[in-house]
Design a protein around this motif. Structure first.
Motif, PDB file in Angstrom:
ATOM      1  N   GLU A   1       0.879  -1.173   0.000  1.00  0.00           N
ATOM      2  CA  GLU A   1       0.000   0.000   0.000  1.00  0.00           C
ATOM      3  C   GLU A   1       0.912   1.217   0.000  1.00  0.00           C
ATOM      4  N   SER A   2       0.840   1.995  -1.064  1.00  0.00           N
ATOM      5  CA  SER A   2       1.822   3.046  -1.295  1.00  0.00           C
ATOM      6  C   SER A   2       1.932   4.028  -0.136  1.00  0.00           C
ATOM      7  N   ALA A   3       0.797   4.501   0.361  1.00  0.00           N
ATOM      8  CA  ALA A   3       0.829   5.532   1.406  1.00  0.00           C
ATOM      9  C   ALA A   3       1.501   5.011   2.677  1.00  0.00           C
ATOM     10  N   ARG A   4       1.198   3.784   3.060  1.00  0.00           N
ATOM     11  CA  ARG A   4       1.790   3.222   4.279  1.00  0.00           C
ATOM     12  C   ARG A   4       3.285   2.987   4.105  1.00  0.00           C
ATOM     13  N   TRP A   5       3.671   2.494   2.928  1.00  0.00           N
ATOM     14  CA  TRP A   5       5.082   2.262   2.677  1.00  0.00           C
ATOM     15  C   TRP A   5       5.860   3.575   2.689  1.00  0.00           C
TER      16      TRP A   5
END
Length: 225
Positions: free
Chosen positions: A102-106
């Motif tokens: 998940e881009s935002a979490r990464w």
């Protein structure tokens, strides 16, 4: 910790204080480190007092795509830099981040671990850059860090880690393939690092590796008896 370098190793007449960045963040999996990665790392060290190496895909079981632990990758990188300029090893900071899918979490995780090692200078705000190469669509993450000045780099040859891994597996068993890859594609000191040596016996037969890759699911690769 205060960086120890006093001159720019790629330009010995330039003092380290003249480099443009306090910190450059270099994100990668380095599975394995190859000569293209190493060329980029040297460029990063030429432009920053400190380079923060973010080791991605950390903490999972060994797979065909991710054969090395974060600590083994750190040892490879440190060994390659030590053979080039031992003093600059002290100017590396290593942090790890797992896969989030998940881009935002990464992105938030990368910011958190890198931010934890960034020290504010005595005066002003540290100048932090994001160092990387737009290889393909998978490199879009380089646009996801506003506030870190993007420092894009050209390709240093046509090497990529997937090809190195593939060659390793396809050349008559893991150990022979390892040596052939090392000669042509890896920093010489990298192949002899403790992490690299420990990983070699962990590989099963080539056929078993191909089966794992085709299955498309992670599987711990165990030492063969």
């Amino acid at each position: 910790m205060t960086p120890t370098n006093t001159t720019n190793p790629l330009n010995p007449t330039q003092p380290a204080s003249a480099v443009p960045f306090d910190y450059l963040v270099y994100i990668g999996r380095f599975e394995p480190l190859h000569n293209g990665h190493f060329a980029m790392l040297r460029q990063a060290l030429a432009q920053a007092r400190t380079v923060i190496v973010v080791l991605g895909s950390a903490g999972g079981a060994r797979t065909v795509k991710n054969p090395f632990t974060a600590d083994e990758r750190r040892q490879m990188i440190e060994g390659a830099v030590a053979a080039w300029d031992a003093a600059r090893v002290a100017d590396l900071r290593f942090v790890v981040v797992r896969d989030y899918y998940e881009s935002a979490r990464w992105t938030a995780a990368v910011r958190a671990v890198a931010g934890a090692v960034i020290d504010a200078p005595a005066h002003g705000t540290p100048r932090v850059g994001l160092f990387g190469h737009f290889k393909d669509a998978s490199s879009g993450y380089l646009n996801d860090f506003p506030g870190w000045e993007l420092v894009p780099q050209p390709s240093f040859g046509q090497l990529n880690a997937a090809d190195v891994r593939r060659q390793w597996f396809e050349q008559q068993g893991a150990c022979k393939g390892w040596r052939a890859c090392c000669r042509s594609r890896w920093p010489r000191s990298c192949a002899s690092s403790p992490g690299a040596k420990r990983s070699r016996p962990c590989w099963p037969s080539t056929a078993s590796c191909r089966t794992t890759a085709a299955a498309g699911r992670p599987r711990r690769i165990r030492r063969s008896s």
